[in-house]
Design an enzyme around this catalytic site. Structure first.
Site, PDB file in Angstrom:
ATOM      1  N   ARG A 286      37.062  13.065 -20.856  1.00  0.00           N
ATOM      2  CA  ARG A 286      38.423  13.584 -20.832  1.00  0.00           C
ATOM      3  C   ARG A 286      39.391  12.469 -20.442  1.00  0.00           C
ATOM      4  O   ARG A 286      39.326  11.964 -19.324  1.00  0.00           O
ATOM      5  CB  ARG A 286      38.541  14.728 -19.800  1.00  0.00           C
ATOM      6  CG  ARG A 286      37.578  15.883 -19.999  1.00  0.00           C
ATOM      7  CD  ARG A 286      38.041  16.862 -21.061  1.00  0.00           C
ATOM      8  NE  ARG A 286      36.947  17.735 -21.486  1.00  0.00           N
ATOM      9  CZ  ARG A 286      36.641  18.921 -20.931  1.00  0.00           C
ATOM     10  NH1 ARG A 286      37.369  19.378 -19.933  1.00  0.00           N
ATOM     11  NH2 ARG A 286      35.636  19.637 -21.374  1.00  0.00           N
ATOM     12  N   GLU A 288      42.229  12.383 -19.360  1.00  0.00           N
ATOM     13  CA  GLU A 288      43.353  12.928 -18.596  1.00  0.00           C
ATOM     14  C   GLU A 288      43.682  11.997 -17.447  1.00  0.00           C
ATOM     15  O   GLU A 288      42.801  11.615 -16.687  1.00  0.00           O
ATOM     16  CB  GLU A 288      42.963  14.282 -17.988  1.00  0.00           C
ATOM     17  CG  GLU A 288      42.986  15.429 -18.947  1.00  0.00           C
ATOM     18  CD  GLU A 288      42.503  16.709 -18.248  1.00  0.00           C
ATOM     19  OE1 GLU A 288      43.268  17.261 -17.442  1.00  0.00           O
ATOM     20  OE2 GLU A 288      41.365  17.128 -18.504  1.00  0.00           O
ATOM     21  N   ARG A 294      39.057  16.910  -8.089  1.00  0.00           N
ATOM     22  CA  ARG A 294      38.076  17.602  -8.930  1.00  0.00           C
ATOM     23  C   ARG A 294      38.056  17.159 -10.387  1.00  0.00           C
ATOM     24  O   ARG A 294      37.364  17.742 -11.199  1.00  0.00           O
ATOM     25  CB  ARG A 294      38.296  19.118  -8.845  1.00  0.00           C
ATOM     26  CG  ARG A 294      39.594  19.586  -9.441  1.00  0.00           C
ATOM     27  CD  ARG A 294      39.925  21.013  -9.004  1.00  0.00           C
ATOM     28  NE  ARG A 294      41.019  21.535  -9.809  1.00  0.00           N
ATOM     29  CZ  ARG A 294      40.863  22.398 -10.800  1.00  0.00           C
ATOM     30  NH1 ARG A 294      39.683  22.868 -11.096  1.00  0.00           N
ATOM     31  NH2 ARG A 294      41.898  22.811 -11.497  1.00  0.00           N
ATOM     32  N   GLU A 437      37.109  26.549 -10.450  1.00  0.00           N
ATOM     33  CA  GLU A 437      36.502  26.797 -11.753  1.00  0.00           C
ATOM     34  C   GLU A 437      35.341  25.837 -11.990  1.00  0.00           C
ATOM     35  O   GLU A 437      35.481  24.634 -11.820  1.00  0.00           O
ATOM     36  CB  GLU A 437      37.590  26.604 -12.829  1.00  0.00           C
ATOM     37  CG  GLU A 437      37.129  26.877 -14.240  1.00  0.00           C
ATOM     38  CD  GLU A 437      37.084  25.613 -15.079  1.00  0.00           C
ATOM     39  OE1 GLU A 437      38.078  24.877 -15.120  1.00  0.00           O
ATOM     40  OE2 GLU A 437      36.028  25.365 -15.696  1.00  0.00           O
ATOM     41  N   SER A 440      34.138  27.354 -18.153  1.00  0.00           N
ATOM     42  CA  SER A 440      35.098  27.994 -19.014  1.00  0.00           C
ATOM     43  C   SER A 440      34.325  28.392 -20.268  1.00  0.00           C
ATOM     44  O   SER A 440      33.547  27.592 -20.798  1.00  0.00           O
ATOM     45  CB  SER A 440      36.203  26.993 -19.343  1.00  0.00           C
ATOM     46  OG  SER A 440      37.338  27.659 -19.788  1.00  0.00           O
TER      47      SER A 440
END
Lengths: 514, 514
Positions: A286, A288, A294, A437, A440
């Site tokens: 990812r 990001e 996290r 979480e 998903s």
């Protein structure tokens, strides 16, 4: 001159690896550490296939118990600490999370020089020692082996550590805040990660990553028992198929490619290819620029996908049961590791229900509103609200693990199956541990026409996902699945507070080494 | 009007997924296929958690045996073939590698229209059928379930396949050359790979990838039993640490990174961090522009690394024993899969010895020279010579698996431990299956000084491998390991001839999709 005399005259004996096809001894020659051929007297030459193997048996530290009392044994271990005290030297010898006290004292069996030599071995060096196991009258509280100590007769340095360590293991395992008054140090996370090879030697790290290995094994064993097939999906992909944002670009010969953000599309293709129930364990990427406790740019995904017969809750049931089997396996087989981590990072035992609690999204929103949170029915959950909801759920239902089902359609990816009864919602779910979480998932659209419509709605370039959509044109069973973040599961199960603690060599926007 | 009447009047019943939270039926409404609410009569509403689940039990094709004779059962399967014959229609219904004959005939239970409807279902569509199991007098040779057939009473189309398939499954499993005279087609490899989702449905592909899942499981189970710990290593790395050639570059925020060519350096760091014995299973990336039958740009590495006590042959023994356990597990538990693959791709059963044959490099060279090959003592083995040597070894020792030990130092990576007795050779080895390399491994240099010298000799930028070399400064045990190519193991075990056959979604310089 006998071997014993050698020791008493305090010559450091480097195991002569040249006879074991390992030339490291040569490198120490410059340091005036002599290699000693006489060690070969213990080497058997009787092996069937012609190579020589020592018939010496190395005992494990964890097996040093009073039933070995008065035996002469060999041991290979690290020098954890070393303390000279008059005519004696005390070493603590360590293997992973186990350690034992060892001493050498001036007398019949050892010279003054040998004691001095022992005292001067650098911490973290690896040594072979020959020693007699002795029961002790008073328990040795500072060691894992509390009932025995070793009286050393010979010491060989197998691998010499440099004198200055970048961090001290005892500092790295000290609980935050403890020892502050005495001015004792703790080690900050970046220093630990910069020197990960040392940091991974601590009891805490050893426990964390042995437990992590257990999570993977429990995940796979449970699914294989349920009839799942393990698949391997490609990480280099031709198109940023899940929307295009947050994807790493790879130079691929004369063109560009991308790193897969999940095995999602491939595991679905396997369902369309009749594998029925599949799982995979592998890296997920990812891009990001999230610098949080996290998020990682590379993490390990535990992925599940399965065809179902009548209802996507069959998928939820399979996943939650897998999680429960993991929780039970950890509770039953990894208590030592859990307690080791708790010494440094205290936390409440992880609670779960059987069967797993499943709430609908609207119920979650109602609980948050009751607690004073203002949010719309179809708003996504913020991270703080997820955490708050986790606390509310724990208070009300006494569980650290639950499923939130039927998310608003608008906040989910294009391939999510809409709820047929309410087009604002979807057949999708998240799973939470301690309010964060970890998974998903959703029922996926298995109809090419509907999938095309939803991709267009999300303004995704259809050309780029042609192979994916085409997979559903030749008969596709209803199916669903989800992706679990391994590092998050380990972090949250153990009650840790940073996902970098459960990634051996974490990757984030600012960290690419070691 | 009863449900039975519906069927007899030949209305195609689409399972009403809206009641199972799956709206796919709507998409077919335009095609004049009616959804039928009456199906709900079979749905139980008694589930504890409030959602409805059918109490209908779906039988598996492989369980359709004479002991189910005369039972009325439900089944979900693909329409493999469909053949109308007068007033009857014969379907072959398929689940993975299993299939069964099903028929519907005009009479009491079915109308002329229903037979016509059945005959018109596109191949590869997924259907639910209700049918009576009937014993047959003459074995049905063309199906896996030879002793029974199904007499269908109801048919529901769950997912409709498009009428024109990009390839025919029966063509894709036809052995090369067979049927050429009758003008029957085979499917070339690129067509298969372009339409992998269909190609993976063939009995051959199902068998190959179920066996591959087994290889991974056997590999891990064997190592966990031996006390190994599973680790997860990063794939995005900051420096092309293994020499710099053949590495993919990744854009990493404002800088560049690389894709790991192996987990080599990380698994060694884990050994230095006291994990003692580790393994990992994960993708490995090679930016080689090699377009051969055995090269992929991304493949799955089964990696092993372990500390040893006295001799690196301890490592070889662990690896060869692991391979033997895999071979035995496949032989004992995957005969169906092996025979299924053999039908399309005939090959000799895989032979192995216990303990595994280990030859020295010089012995291999001598055997080749005896067979007329001209090569120097320290030349590397060419691929044809590896294959020739494999044949010679098989003739002489009757094994398809062996180890070639003590490679010339010059042809191995910088971190390979030189042979202390002969500096032209090294403590390194390859392992071969049917004459092709499946593993490359070695004792690694565990001394920072020697490692630095060897890296300099190979003209590697020391700055770029600093973290790696530093790992050995604080005490490192002697250790070794190796990396196994999963796809090659599967290919060679099964006697296949292209590694793309054992990679679900292969990546090579010319292929990035699907």
């Amino acid at each position: 001159m006998t071997l014993r005399t050698y020791v008493n005259t305090n010559v450091l004996l480097i195991q002569n690896y040249s006879d074991y096809s390992c030339p490291v001894a040569n490198n120490y020659a410059d340091n005036k550490i002599r290699s000693d051929d006489t060690v070969q007297t213990t080497v058997s030459r009787s092996c069937h296939d012609g190579y020589r193997r020592a018939d010496r048996v190395l005992v494990k530290v964890q097996d040093l118990t009073p039933d070995k009392a008065d035996q002469l044994i060999w041991l290979r271990a690290r020098v954890h600490t070393s303390r000279a005290k008059g005519k004696q030297c005390f070493l603590v010898l360590r293997q992973q999370q186990f350690n034992v006290q060892a001493l050498v004292a001036v007398g019949d069996r050892a010279s003054k020089q040998m004691v001095k030599f022992a005292a001067n071995i650098n911490k973290e060096s690896i040594v072979d020692v020959e020693a007699v196991v002795r029961k002790v009258e008073q328990k040795i509280e500072s060691c894992s082996q509390q009932d025995v100590e070793l009286h050393m007769e010979r010491i060989f340095v197998i691998s010499q550590a440099e004198p200055r360590l970048p961090l001290q293991l005892e500092d790295a395992v000290r609980p935050d805040g403890e020892g502050e008054e005495e001015g004792r140090a703790t080690v900050n996370q970046d220093t630990k990660l910069d020197n990960r090879v040392i940091d991974l030697r601590t009891t805490t790290s050893q426990a964390v990553f042995r437990l992590q290995s257990g999570v993977c094994q429990l995940f796979r064993d449970t699914l294989i028992n349920k009839g799942f097939v393990e698949i391997q999906t490609p990480k280099i992909i031709s198109a940023a198929s899940e929307g295009g944002a947050n994807v790493f670009t790879v130079s691929y010969f004369k063109t560009s490619a991308y790193l897969a953000q999940s095995p999602q599309l491939y595991k679905q293709m396997c369902i369309c290819a009749d594998f029925d129930k599949v799982f995979c364990v592998g890296p997920v990427f990812r891009a990001e620029d999230s610098n949080t406790h996290r998020h990682l740019t590379e993490f390990v995904g535990l992925d599940i996908e399965m065809a179902f017969n009548y209802h996507y809750h069959e998928v939820i049931d399979s996943i939650t049961d897998t999680m429960v089997q993991i929780f039970k396996g950890l509770r039953d087989n990894f208590q030592t590791e859990i307690q080791t981590v708790n010494k440094q990072y205290p936390s409440e035992p992880f609670k779960f229900l059987e069967p797993t609690l499943r709430l609908e999204y609207t119920e979650g929103v109602a609980m948050l509103r009751e607690a004073g949170v203002e949010m719309g029915d179809e708003d996504d959950l913020s991270t703080p609200n997820e955490k708050l909801l986790g606390r509310l759920v724990r208070e009300k239902y006494d569980t650290d693990f639950y499923v939130l089902d039927k998310y608003p359609l608008a906040v989910r990816p294009f391939y999510t199956m809409p709820d047929p009864n309410n087009p604002k919602y979807s057949n999708s779910y998240d799973m939470f541990m301690r309010g964060e979480e970890i998974l998903s998932g959703a029922q996926r659209i298995h109809d090419a026409q509907l999938l095309t419509e939803r991709a267009q709605h999300h303004q995704i370039d259809l050309e780029k996902i042609k192979a994916y959509i085409d997979s559903f044109r030749y008969g596709a069973p209803p199916h669903g699945g989800g992706g679990i973040g391994l590092e998050r599961v380990c972090m949250l199960y153990l009650g840790l507070h940073n996902v970098r603690q459960t990634s051996m060599f974490p990757r984030d926007p600012k960290r690419l080494t070691p």
